[in-house]
Design a protein around this motif. Structure first.
Motif, mmCIF file in Angstrom:
data_model
loop_
_atom_site.group_PDB
_atom_site.id
_atom_site.type_symbol
_atom_site.label_atom_id
_atom_site.label_comp_id
_atom_site.label_asym_id
_atom_site.label_seq_id
_atom_site.Cartn_x
_atom_site.Cartn_y
_atom_site.Cartn_z
ATOM 1 N N PRO A 59 0.931 -1.754 0.223
ATOM 2 C CA PRO A 59 -0.178 -0.070 -0.079
ATOM 3 C C PRO A 59 0.956 0.882 0.072
ATOM 4 O O PRO A 59 0.941 2.565 -0.336
ATOM 5 N N ILE A 60 1.459 1.032 0.599
ATOM 6 C CA ILE A 60 2.928 2.567 0.740
ATOM 7 C C ILE A 60 3.517 2.513 -0.742
ATOM 8 O O ILE A 60 4.070 3.694 -0.937
ATOM 9 N N ALA A 61 3.321 1.909 -1.647
ATOM 10 C CA ALA A 61 3.748 2.229 -2.796
ATOM 11 C C ALA A 61 2.667 2.352 -3.983
ATOM 12 O O ALA A 61 2.479 2.166 -5.502
ATOM 13 N N ASN A 62 1.183 2.091 -3.494
ATOM 14 C CA ASN A 62 0.202 2.159 -4.577
ATOM 15 C C ASN A 62 0.481 0.779 -5.201
ATOM 16 O O ASN A 62 -0.141 1.311 -6.553
ATOM 17 N N TYR A 63 0.845 0.195 -4.453
ATOM 18 C CA TYR A 63 0.830 -1.697 -5.287
ATOM 19 C C TYR A 63 -0.043 -2.648 -4.897
ATOM 20 O O TYR A 63 -0.284 -3.185 -3.381
ATOM 21 N N SER A 64 -0.548 -2.755 -6.196
ATOM 22 C CA SER A 64 -2.350 -3.991 -5.862
ATOM 23 C C SER A 64 -1.724 -5.368 -5.185
ATOM 24 O O SER A 64 -2.473 -5.951 -4.444
ATOM 25 N N GLY A 65 -0.665 -5.581 -6.162
ATOM 26 C CA GLY A 65 -0.227 -7.435 -5.998
ATOM 27 C C GLY A 65 -1.358 -7.162 -7.340
ATOM 28 O O GLY A 65 -0.806 -8.493 -7.120
ATOM 29 N N ALA A 66 -2.061 -7.265 -8.276
ATOM 30 C CA ALA A 66 -2.638 -7.818 -9.098
ATOM 31 C C ALA A 66 -2.692 -7.370 -9.776
ATOM 32 O O ALA A 66 -2.712 -6.405 -10.385
ATOM 33 N N ILE A 67 -1.699 -7.615 -10.620
ATOM 34 C CA ILE A 67 -1.110 -7.680 -12.069
ATOM 35 C C ILE A 67 -1.195 -8.228 -13.512
ATOM 36 O O ILE A 67 -1.021 -9.197 -13.427
ATOM 37 N N ALA A 68 -2.169 -7.148 -14.374
ATOM 38 C CA ALA A 68 -2.087 -7.741 -15.271
ATOM 39 C C ALA A 68 -0.312 -7.463 -16.123
ATOM 40 O O ALA A 68 0.306 -6.438 -16.603
ATOM 41 N N SER A 69 -0.569 -8.089 -16.672
ATOM 42 C CA SER A 69 1.209 -8.380 -18.080
ATOM 43 C C SER A 69 0.625 -9.355 -19.298
ATOM 44 O O SER A 69 -0.024 -9.641 -19.514
ATOM 45 N N GLU A 70 2.021 -9.169 -20.094
ATOM 46 C CA GLU A 70 1.343 -9.474 -21.543
ATOM 47 C C GLU A 70 3.150 -9.935 -22.043
ATOM 48 O O GLU A 70 3.575 -8.467 -21.838
ATOM 49 N N VAL A 71 3.284 -10.885 -22.545
ATOM 50 C CA VAL A 71 4.634 -11.296 -22.975
ATOM 51 C C VAL A 71 4.958 -10.051 -24.487
ATOM 52 O O VAL A 71 4.167 -10.552 -25.024
ATOM 53 N N ALA A 81 10.585 -9.939 -22.887
ATOM 54 C CA ALA A 81 10.494 -9.252 -22.635
ATOM 55 C C ALA A 81 8.927 -9.200 -21.825
ATOM 56 O O ALA A 81 8.110 -9.539 -22.766
ATOM 57 N N ILE A 82 8.487 -8.958 -20.471
ATOM 58 C CA ILE A 82 7.114 -8.611 -20.556
ATOM 59 C C ILE A 82 7.057 -6.946 -20.464
ATOM 60 O O ILE A 82 7.681 -6.528 -19.706
ATOM 61 N N ALA A 83 5.323 -6.831 -19.991
ATOM 62 C CA ALA A 83 4.927 -5.022 -20.097
ATOM 63 C C ALA A 83 3.843 -5.936 -18.612
ATOM 64 O O ALA A 83 3.326 -6.861 -19.020
ATOM 65 N N TRP A 84 4.331 -5.460 -17.914
ATOM 66 C CA TRP A 84 2.917 -4.998 -16.493
ATOM 67 C C TRP A 84 2.850 -3.698 -16.064
ATOM 68 O O TRP A 84 2.901 -2.518 -16.744
ATOM 69 N N TRP A 85 0.960 -3.682 -15.627
ATOM 70 C CA TRP A 85 0.186 -2.840 -14.839
ATOM 71 C C TRP A 85 -0.630 -3.771 -13.898
ATOM 72 O O TRP A 85 -1.176 -4.640 -13.967
ATOM 73 N N ASP A 86 -0.334 -2.472 -12.886
ATOM 74 C CA ASP A 86 -1.324 -2.847 -11.965
ATOM 75 C C ASP A 86 -2.436 -2.733 -12.111
ATOM 76 O O ASP A 86 -2.840 -1.054 -11.888
ATOM 77 N N THR A 87 -3.453 -3.704 -12.101
ATOM 78 C CA THR A 87 -4.852 -3.541 -12.549
ATOM 79 C C THR A 87 -5.424 -2.708 -11.321
ATOM 80 O O THR A 87 -6.952 -2.028 -11.921
ATOM 81 N N LYS A 88 -5.660 -1.999 -10.259
ATOM 82 C CA LYS A 88 -6.150 -1.902 -9.346
ATOM 83 C C LYS A 88 -5.580 0.073 -8.793
ATOM 84 O O LYS A 88 -6.570 0.304 -8.777
ATOM 85 N N SER A 89 -4.636 0.396 -10.151
ATOM 86 C CA SER A 89 -3.899 1.674 -9.580
ATOM 87 C C SER A 89 -5.145 2.222 -9.921
ATOM 88 O O SER A 89 -5.256 2.379 -11.794
ATOM 89 N N PRO A 90 -5.090 3.400 -9.649
ATOM 90 C CA PRO A 90 -5.891 4.721 -10.460
ATOM 91 C C PRO A 90 -5.754 4.816 -12.253
ATOM 92 O O PRO A 90 -6.181 6.088 -12.499
ATOM 93 N N GLU A 91 -4.834 5.286 -11.805
ATOM 94 C CA GLU A 91 -3.579 5.361 -13.244
ATOM 95 C C GLU A 91 -3.163 4.847 -13.647
ATOM 96 O O GLU A 91 -1.037 4.899 -13.286
ATOM 97 N N PRO A 92 -3.129 3.699 -13.679
ATOM 98 C CA PRO A 92 -2.608 2.783 -14.270
ATOM 99 C C PRO A 92 -0.877 3.336 -15.535
ATOM 100 O O PRO A 92 -1.353 3.907 -16.363
ATOM 101 N N VAL A 93 -0.081 2.627 -14.665
ATOM 102 C CA VAL A 93 1.393 3.038 -15.782
ATOM 103 C C VAL A 93 1.532 1.365 -15.777
ATOM 104 O O VAL A 93 2.321 0.291 -15.218
ATOM 105 N N THR A 94 2.019 1.162 -17.768
ATOM 106 C CA THR A 94 2.398 -0.076 -18.026
ATOM 107 C C THR A 94 4.062 0.123 -17.886
ATOM 108 O O THR A 94 5.196 0.705 -18.678
ATOM 109 N N TRP A 95 5.123 -0.507 -17.656
ATOM 110 C CA TRP A 95 6.298 -1.161 -17.313
ATOM 111 C C TRP A 95 6.481 -2.355 -18.257
ATOM 112 O O TRP A 95 5.936 -3.144 -18.055
ATOM 113 N N ARG A 96 7.959 -1.988 -17.586
ATOM 114 C CA ARG A 96 8.299 -3.302 -19.147
ATOM 115 C C ARG A 96 9.630 -4.421 -18.031
ATOM 116 O O ARG A 96 10.052 -3.189 -17.898
#
Length: 169
Positions: A59-71, A81-96
């Protein structure tokens, strides 16, 4: 998300005294991914595969642990290489995250590349600090699993490839 190779990425090299085929076999094995990385649901090392990562919330990092990903890339024995984003974030950012394997004398060099998480956002800075601690531990665990893995076919064995210029650190 940007290019797969961003000059601001955090890059670290990890050596494993095994051929790329053996390293790859463990790196992409969904049965052991939770033992070194994060539990996953639906992962396959095929570009375009969408899957979930199930992690502990921070929670202190606004990280829900529910992560969507794509190869994004899965080139056997070379690159994942994978992309991932927090599905519960109000402003999701895609990382890789990208792992690049390169045969070197007596083993394989795996280069891990991930975003630097540069931001003024305190939660994002906390996530960066957690990530800085997470990856060396995860890659050490991966190494232990590779050591224990059944021997994979040696392939072309003895072939040396250049991994490019050495990076500091």
């Amino acid at each position: 998300m940007g290019d797969l190779k961003d000059p601001t990425d955090v890059v670290a090299d990890f050596f494993y005294p095994h051929p790329p085929e053996r390293v790859w076999g463990v790196l992409v094995n969904p049965e052991v991914m939770g033992d070194w990385f994060v539990e996953q649901v639906g992962f396959r090392p095929v570009a375009g595969t969408r899957f979930r990562l199930v992690d502990f919330p921070v929670p202190i990092a606004n990280y829900s642990g529910a992560i969507a990903s794509e190869v994004l890339v899965a080139t056997r024995n070379e690159t994942l290489a994978i992309a991932w984003w927090d599905t519960k974030s109000p402003e999701p950012v895609t990382w890789r995250t990208m792992w690049t394997l390169c045969a070197v004398p007596n083993g394989t060099m795996v280069t891990l590349s991930r975003p630097a998480f540069g931001s003024d956002d305190p939660a994002l800075r906390r996530m960066a600090a957690l990530s800085d601690r997470f990856w060396p531990t995860a890659m050490t665990k991966l190494g232990r699993l590779i050591d224990r893995a059944a021997t994979a076919p040696a392939g072309e064995g003895g072939v040396e490839r250049s991994c490019g210029p050495s990076l500091p650190g």
